[in-house]
Design an enzyme around this catalytic site. Structure first.
Site, PDB file in Angstrom:
ATOM      1  N   ASP A  13       0.970  -1.296  -0.020  1.00  0.00           N
ATOM      2  CA  ASP A  13       0.152   0.097   0.032  1.00  0.00           C
ATOM      3  C   ASP A  13       0.730   1.155   0.065  1.00  0.00           C
ATOM      4  O   ASP A  13       1.651   1.507   1.121  1.00  0.00           O
ATOM      5  CB  ASP A  13      -0.886   0.015   1.238  1.00  0.00           C
ATOM      6  N   HIS A  20      -8.447   5.292   2.316  1.00  0.00           N
ATOM      7  CA  HIS A  20      -7.818   3.836   2.441  1.00  0.00           C
ATOM      8  C   HIS A  20      -8.339   2.970   1.422  1.00  0.00           C
ATOM      9  O   HIS A  20      -8.475   1.740   1.398  1.00  0.00           O
ATOM     10  CB  HIS A  20      -7.602   3.087   3.845  1.00  0.00           C
ATOM     11  N   ASP A  53      -6.782  -0.600  -1.313  1.00  0.00           N
ATOM     12  CA  ASP A  53      -5.534   0.363  -1.486  1.00  0.00           C
ATOM     13  C   ASP A  53      -4.303  -0.127  -1.691  1.00  0.00           C
ATOM     14  O   ASP A  53      -3.033   0.080  -1.665  1.00  0.00           O
ATOM     15  CB  ASP A  53      -5.336   1.440  -0.131  1.00  0.00           C
ATOM     16  N   GLN A  95       3.188   4.354   2.455  1.00  0.00           N
ATOM     17  CA  GLN A  95       2.894   3.963   3.867  1.00  0.00           C
ATOM     18  C   GLN A  95       3.552   2.611   4.171  1.00  0.00           C
ATOM     19  O   GLN A  95       4.213   2.356   5.081  1.00  0.00           O
ATOM     20  CB  GLN A  95       1.607   4.197   4.300  1.00  0.00           C
ATOM     21  N   LYS A 133      -7.787  -5.054   3.855  1.00  0.00           N
ATOM     22  CA  LYS A 133      -8.512  -4.986   5.204  1.00  0.00           C
ATOM     23  C   LYS A 133      -8.604  -6.358   6.091  1.00  0.00           C
ATOM     24  O   LYS A 133      -9.615  -6.543   6.755  1.00  0.00           O
ATOM     25  CB  LYS A 133      -9.851  -4.231   5.130  1.00  0.00           C
ATOM     26  N   TYR A 229       1.618   1.133  14.909  1.00  0.00           N
ATOM     27  CA  TYR A 229       0.406   0.707  14.164  1.00  0.00           C
ATOM     28  C   TYR A 229       0.380   1.070  12.595  1.00  0.00           C
ATOM     29  O   TYR A 229       0.464   2.222  12.519  1.00  0.00           O
ATOM     30  CB  TYR A 229      -0.987   1.222  14.750  1.00  0.00           C
ATOM     31  N   LYS A 232      -3.281  -3.526   9.012  1.00  0.00           N
ATOM     32  CA  LYS A 232      -3.167  -5.024   8.851  1.00  0.00           C
ATOM     33  C   LYS A 232      -2.629  -5.231   7.652  1.00  0.00           C
ATOM     34  O   LYS A 232      -2.065  -4.481   6.753  1.00  0.00           O
ATOM     35  CB  LYS A 232      -4.560  -5.455   8.663  1.00  0.00           C
ATOM     36  N   GLN A 242      -5.599 -27.938 -10.443  1.00  0.00           N
ATOM     37  CA  GLN A 242      -5.621 -29.148 -11.412  1.00  0.00           C
ATOM     38  C   GLN A 242      -4.595 -30.210 -11.456  1.00  0.00           C
ATOM     39  O   GLN A 242      -3.774 -29.852 -10.910  1.00  0.00           O
ATOM     40  CB  GLN A 242      -6.214 -28.615 -12.968  1.00  0.00           C
ATOM     41  N   ASP A 287     -15.058   1.424   5.990  1.00  0.00           N
ATOM     42  CA  ASP A 287     -13.562   1.161   5.492  1.00  0.00           C
ATOM     43  C   ASP A 287     -13.730  -0.425   5.040  1.00  0.00           C
ATOM     44  O   ASP A 287     -12.598  -1.046   4.997  1.00  0.00           O
ATOM     45  CB  ASP A 287     -12.437   1.524   6.324  1.00  0.00           C
TER      46      ASP A 287
HETATM   47  C1  F6R Z   1      -7.559  -0.388   7.855  1.00  0.00           C
HETATM   48  C2  F6R Z   1      -7.430   0.983   7.299  1.00  0.00           C
HETATM   49  C3  F6R Z   1      -8.227   2.109   7.638  1.00  0.00           C
HETATM   50  C4  F6R Z   1      -7.741   3.217   8.560  1.00  0.00           C
HETATM   51  C5  F6R Z   1      -8.789   4.130   9.069  1.00  0.00           C
HETATM   52  C6  F6R Z   1      -7.946   5.183   9.778  1.00  0.00           C
HETATM   53  O1  F6R Z   1      -6.629  -1.407   7.613  1.00  0.00           O
HETATM   54  O2  F6R Z   1      -6.323   1.067   6.607  1.00  0.00           O
HETATM   55  O3  F6R Z   1      -9.436   1.417   8.153  1.00  0.00           O
HETATM   56  O4  F6R Z   1      -7.250   2.342   9.763  1.00  0.00           O
HETATM   57  O5  F6R Z   1      -9.097   4.933   7.713  1.00  0.00           O
HETATM   58  O6  F6R Z   1      -6.980   5.635   9.167  1.00  0.00           O
HETATM   59  P1  F6R Z   1      -5.965   6.949   9.736  1.00  0.00           P
HETATM   60  O7  F6R Z   1      -5.644   6.487  11.106  1.00  0.00           O
HETATM   61  O8  F6R Z   1      -4.913   6.819   8.700  1.00  0.00           O
HETATM   62  O9  F6R Z   1      -6.735   7.951   9.668  1.00  0.00           O
HETATM   63 MG    MG Z   2      -3.825   2.444   3.339  1.00  0.00          MG
HETATM   64 MG    MG Z   3      -4.747  -2.294   2.292  1.00  0.00          MG
END
Ligand code: F6R
Ligand code: MG
Ligand code: MG
Length: 366
Positions: A13, A20, A53, A95, A133, A229, A232, A242, A287
């Site tokens: 990503d 996202h 994403d 990212q 996700k 963080y 994921k 096959q 999301d």
């Molecule tokens: C899950 C994901 C999104 C973000 C959410 C908050 O993997 O990428 O759900 O966690 O949109 O994003 P930030 O913290 O960047 O505002």
């Molecule tokens: Mg992202």
């Molecule tokens: Mg992603």
């Protein structure tokens, strides 16, 4: 000796459009440009796609897994596409690229890697599954069904080449250890571990009869790598089909159940994994819900003939409807477990920072 081909899927990503939810087409164009310019003489073929994403680079070559040149090419592709993402001020540009300089192998640097090497058969159908996700353990249940459940895979009963079963290489992502378990005789042992997909993941599957690789997946844990963080680790899975491996239809069948996976909003919720076409792989609601796409290719001297966008098929409409119903049900739990992840898993999200602030307010209960 027959020439071996390597199928490498490397994903990252490097910026979302919008938020996202998806990848801007300009990033995909740039990635294709870099792979065709700089991959000349190195790659046999490539296909660039996205799920949510995440950009997935599907590449074939003759250099084996963990080849420095291939990994560098993928890294450069992501770097150069990131420049476009930054120019467009896309969300979270770059990212998943955790370091500035490439150091020999993209493993541990942010991108996810699934690679397998084999001798191309007279006909070589492969399916590449890509999800957004969610996390690598999301494949445990469908992979178990594909290779070890006779109620899913008729070939386990009917095909003499599959009757001997399969070997599962399971990785413990916390202790960084691996174990190989054989099905059918160690089925119950296998389920002890892979039933806990946040920690134990199926890395690869091998045919016992053919002594050949059947499937492999990405297993990186970005949060553990980055020490903070970063979402994921939206995973990828390659499956050969096959002639002694499960049929294409047996490989797709597990996704008629939108099983519950970890991920979704802020990587902190359980929700159904919805099988969708590439066009519909755009997580929106909360999301999500988490999405999976399946692209089929026939390899022809290493060339990727395809793709066939399998989940476009109407036969998966019922699974999508079920996923929407499950999403409604789960969402009504709001911030409560088990919609929100268990506390142990929240350790890898931003929640500990919130808890930290409140810790001093706690008093002993007399
Ligand atoms: C899950 C994901 C999104 C973000 C959410 C908050 O993997 O990428 O759900 O966690 O949109 O994003 P930030 O913290 O960047 O505002
Ligand atoms: Mg992202
Ligand atoms: Mg992603």
């Amino acid at each position: 000796m027959a020439e071996r081909i390597t199928l490498s899927v490397i994903k990252a990503d490097i910026g979302g459009f919008v938020g996202h939810s998806s990848v801007h087409p300009a990033l995909l164009d740039r990635a294709r440009e870099v792979l065709s310019d700089e991959g000349k003489g190195l790659l046999v073929d490539f296909y660039v796609t996205c799920v949510g994403d995440d950009i997935n680079l599907i590449m074939t070559h003759r250099h084996g897994p963990d080849c420095e040149d291939i990994h560098r090419l993928a890294w450069e592709t992501f770097k150069k596409s990131t420049e476009v993402a930054k120019k467009l001020k896309l969300y979270g540009a770059g990212q998943d690229l955790l370091t500035d300089a490439f150091s020999g192998n993209v493993k541990g640097m942010g991108p996810g890697v699934a690679e397998m090497e084999f001798v191309e058969r007279a006909s070589e159908p492969v399916v590449v599954f890509m999800a957004d996700k969610t996390e690598p353990g999301a494949w445990n249940l469908p992979v178990y069904k594909m290779f070890a459940d006779p109620f899913n895979t008729a070939g386990l009963v009917i095909d003499p080449k599959m009757h001997a079963g399969f070997s599962f290489e399971v990785h413990d992502l916390v202790e960084n250890k691996k174990v190989v378990l054989q099905t059918p005789e160690e089925t119950y042992d296998l389920l002890v571990f892979i039933g806990a997909p946040g920690r134990y993941v199926v890395k690869s599957v091998y045919s016992r009869e053919l002594s050949d690789i059947a499937a492999t997946s990405t297993t990186q844990r970005l949060n553990l790598l980055a020490g903070r963080y970063v979402g994921k680790d939206d995973p990828t899975l390659i499956v050969r089909c096959q002639s002694g491996f499960p049929a294409v239809g047996e490989v797709l069948e597990p996704f008629t159940l939108p099983h519950l996976v970890s991920g979704w909003m802020r990587g902190s919720h359980k929700g159904p994994l919805m099988p969708v076409s590439v066009a519909d792989a755009t997580p929106t609601r909360f999301d999500g819900p988490p999405r999976v796409i399946a692209l089929g290719f026939q390899l022809s001297d290493g060339h990727l003939v395809g793709p066939q966008d399998f989940f476009q098929d109407k036969a998966f409409d019922a699974a999508r409807n079920m996923a929407s119903e499950i999403a409604n049900y789960m969402r009504r739990h709001g911030p409560f477990e088990p919609h929100r992840l268990h506390l142990d898993d929240m350790e890898y999200t931003t929640m500990p920072q919130v808890m930290e602030k409140l810790m001093s307010r706690f008093e002993d209960i007399s």
